[in-house]
Design a protein around this motif. Structure first.
Motif, mmCIF file in Angstrom:
data_model
loop_
_atom_site.group_PDB
_atom_site.id
_atom_site.type_symbol
_atom_site.label_atom_id
_atom_site.label_comp_id
_atom_site.label_asym_id
_atom_site.label_seq_id
_atom_site.Cartn_x
_atom_site.Cartn_y
_atom_site.Cartn_z
ATOM 1 N N GLN A 1 92.709 -101.331 39.306
ATOM 2 C CA GLN A 1 91.762 -102.430 39.172
ATOM 3 C C GLN A 1 91.311 -102.869 40.564
ATOM 4 O OE1 GLN A 1 92.876 -105.691 36.516
ATOM 5 N NE2 GLN A 1 94.643 -104.443 35.936
ATOM 6 N N PHE A 2 90.129 -103.404 40.623
ATOM 7 C CA PHE A 2 89.592 -103.875 41.898
ATOM 8 C C PHE A 2 90.553 -104.874 42.547
ATOM 9 C CE2 PHE A 2 86.972 -106.835 44.357
ATOM 10 C CZ PHE A 2 86.401 -105.953 45.262
ATOM 11 N N GLU A 3 91.182 -105.724 41.753
ATOM 12 C CA GLU A 3 92.092 -106.758 42.272
ATOM 13 C C GLU A 3 93.381 -106.169 42.836
ATOM 14 O OE1 GLU A 3 89.350 -108.403 39.307
ATOM 15 O OE2 GLU A 3 90.810 -106.790 39.154
ATOM 16 N N GLU A 4 93.688 -104.925 42.496
ATOM 17 C CA GLU A 4 94.931 -104.310 42.973
ATOM 18 C C GLU A 4 94.799 -103.725 44.377
ATOM 19 O OE1 GLU A 4 97.335 -102.891 39.078
ATOM 20 O OE2 GLU A 4 95.444 -101.831 39.462
ATOM 21 N N VAL A 5 93.616 -103.791 44.943
ATOM 22 C CA VAL A 5 93.423 -103.365 46.328
ATOM 23 C C VAL A 5 93.515 -104.636 47.167
ATOM 24 C CG1 VAL A 5 91.929 -102.171 47.954
ATOM 25 C CG2 VAL A 5 91.948 -101.483 45.555
ATOM 26 N N LYS B 1 98.269 -93.356 49.550
ATOM 27 C CA LYS B 1 98.698 -93.796 50.880
ATOM 28 C C LYS B 1 97.987 -95.080 51.285
ATOM 29 C CE LYS B 1 99.007 -92.559 55.730
ATOM 30 N NZ LYS B 1 98.284 -93.724 56.180
ATOM 31 N N ALA B 2 96.693 -95.191 50.981
ATOM 32 C CA ALA B 2 95.947 -96.406 51.327
ATOM 33 C C ALA B 2 96.519 -97.624 50.604
ATOM 34 C CB ALA B 2 94.468 -96.228 50.997
ATOM 35 N N LEU B 3 96.933 -97.439 49.363
ATOM 36 C CA LEU B 3 97.530 -98.546 48.610
ATOM 37 C C LEU B 3 98.828 -99.015 49.262
ATOM 38 C CD1 LEU B 3 96.860 -97.209 45.023
ATOM 39 C CD2 LEU B 3 95.804 -99.238 46.063
ATOM 40 N N LEU B 4 99.673 -98.059 49.668
ATOM 41 C CA LEU B 4 100.935 -98.451 50.310
ATOM 42 C C LEU B 4 100.717 -98.915 51.745
ATOM 43 C CD1 LEU B 4 103.664 -96.047 48.930
ATOM 44 C CD2 LEU B 4 102.976 -98.303 48.166
ATOM 45 N N ASP B 5 99.663 -98.434 52.416
ATOM 46 C CA ASP B 5 99.320 -98.965 53.744
ATOM 47 C C ASP B 5 98.984 -100.448 53.623
ATOM 48 O OD1 ASP B 5 99.661 -96.484 54.929
ATOM 49 O OD2 ASP B 5 97.511 -96.060 55.078
ATOM 50 N N ASN B 6 98.170 -100.798 52.617
ATOM 51 C CA ASN B 6 97.831 -102.206 52.389
ATOM 52 C C ASN B 6 99.075 -103.021 52.064
ATOM 53 O OD1 ASN B 6 95.082 -101.771 52.795
ATOM 54 N ND2 ASN B 6 94.684 -101.431 50.618
ATOM 55 N N CYS B 7 99.957 -102.459 51.255
ATOM 56 C CA CYS B 7 101.200 -103.141 50.895
ATOM 57 C C CYS B 7 102.006 -103.482 52.142
ATOM 58 C CB CYS B 7 102.013 -102.255 49.950
ATOM 59 S SG CYS B 7 103.639 -102.891 49.541
ATOM 60 N N ALA B 8 102.162 -102.511 53.039
ATOM 61 C CA ALA B 8 102.966 -102.713 54.250
ATOM 62 C C ALA B 8 102.311 -103.735 55.186
ATOM 63 C CB ALA B 8 103.161 -101.385 54.974
ATOM 64 N N THR C 1 107.721 -97.183 56.241
ATOM 65 C CA THR C 1 107.304 -96.777 57.581
ATOM 66 C C THR C 1 106.103 -95.846 57.469
ATOM 67 O OG1 THR C 1 108.744 -94.840 57.634
ATOM 68 C CG2 THR C 1 109.658 -96.928 58.500
ATOM 69 N N TYR C 2 105.335 -95.778 58.539
ATOM 70 C CA TYR C 2 104.145 -94.932 58.538
ATOM 71 C C TYR C 2 104.496 -93.483 58.228
ATOM 72 C CZ TYR C 2 100.085 -92.358 60.076
ATOM 73 O OH TYR C 2 99.027 -91.495 60.120
ATOM 74 N N GLN C 3 105.563 -92.980 58.820
ATOM 75 C CA GLN C 3 105.940 -91.582 58.611
ATOM 76 C C GLN C 3 106.272 -91.293 57.145
ATOM 77 O OE1 GLN C 3 105.608 -89.107 60.709
ATOM 78 N NE2 GLN C 3 104.805 -90.553 62.204
ATOM 79 N N GLN C 4 106.971 -92.209 56.509
ATOM 80 C CA GLN C 4 107.310 -91.990 55.103
ATOM 81 C C GLN C 4 106.083 -92.114 54.204
ATOM 82 O OE1 GLN C 4 110.689 -94.271 53.836
ATOM 83 N NE2 GLN C 4 112.086 -93.131 55.142
ATOM 84 N N ARG C 5 105.227 -93.093 54.491
ATOM 85 C CA ARG C 5 103.994 -93.213 53.700
ATOM 86 C C ARG C 5 103.151 -91.958 53.850
ATOM 87 N NH1 ARG C 5 103.542 -98.275 56.406
ATOM 88 N NH2 ARG C 5 101.582 -97.573 57.308
ATOM 89 N N LEU C 6 103.060 -91.444 55.066
ATOM 90 C CA LEU C 6 102.280 -90.237 55.338
ATOM 91 C C LEU C 6 102.868 -89.040 54.590
ATOM 92 C CD1 LEU C 6 99.903 -89.146 57.083
ATOM 93 C CD2 LEU C 6 101.614 -88.595 58.808
#
Length: 173
Positions: free
Chosen positions: A57-61, A154-161, A36-41
């Motif tokens: 790595q570039f590919e991991e984004v 956080k940006a990495l997990l935002d992309n994941c979600a 959830t956004y709150q937990q990622r934050l």
């Protein structure tokens, strides 16, 4: 006598497939609850120093735009899910590698990792999607020649979600 078993075996196979899909959706739902956004934050921004980044790595984004582009190239949904799963498994390992065991986000990332481990049996790469399989192999090999990028956790997990919602919204309503 054997012809009488064919419908029964087909029925059992369909039931088994349906149970597997339901279990996969249960794991995805648990992941959504953890991402959830709150937990990622809280865990990936507030518990890290200001402007803290992780080298990946570039590919991991893996962004939603990447998935859209791959869909336009007719890459299958199972292969896209395989890509998402493997990229984010590696991302979680890299985030967890910079944390101490007593860090407040340690348990959060460990729980996410456990959910990804449960999801592992449902993800595989279709052989006709060679490009996806090659990207996954490159991510898993941690190729030193690959370009690196500094990204906030956080940006990495935002992309994941976001990508997870794109890939599973149809099959796991």
């Amino acid at each position: 006598m054997q012809r009488g078993y064919a419908p029964f075996l087909y029925f059992v196979a369909v039931l088994g497939l349906e149970a597997a899909v339901q279990e996969e959706c249960r794991i995805i739902e648990a992941l959504q609850n953890k991402l959830t956004y709150q937990q990622r934050l809280q865990y990936m921004k507030h518990y890290f120093p200001i402007n803290y980044t992780v080298n990946v790595q570039f590919e991991e984004v893996l962004r939603a735009a990447n998935i859209t582009r791959l869909r336009d190239q007719n890459v299958s949904e199972p292969s896209l899910r395989f890509l998402w799963f493997n990229v984010n498994t590696q991302v979680l390992l890299k985030i967890q590698a910079v944390l101490l065991e007593k860090h407040p986000a340690w348990e959060y990332t460990r729980d996410l990792g456990l959910l990804f481990e449960q999801l592992a049996e449902y993800e595989n790469c279709e052989q006709n999607d060679i490009n996806v399989c090659e990207v996954v192999e490159q991510v898993l090999s941690s190729d030193a020649g690959s370009s690196r990028k500094a990204v906030r956790p956080k940006a990495l997990l935002d992309n994941c979600a976001k990508v997870m919602r794109m890939l599973y919204s149809e099959s796991c309503k």
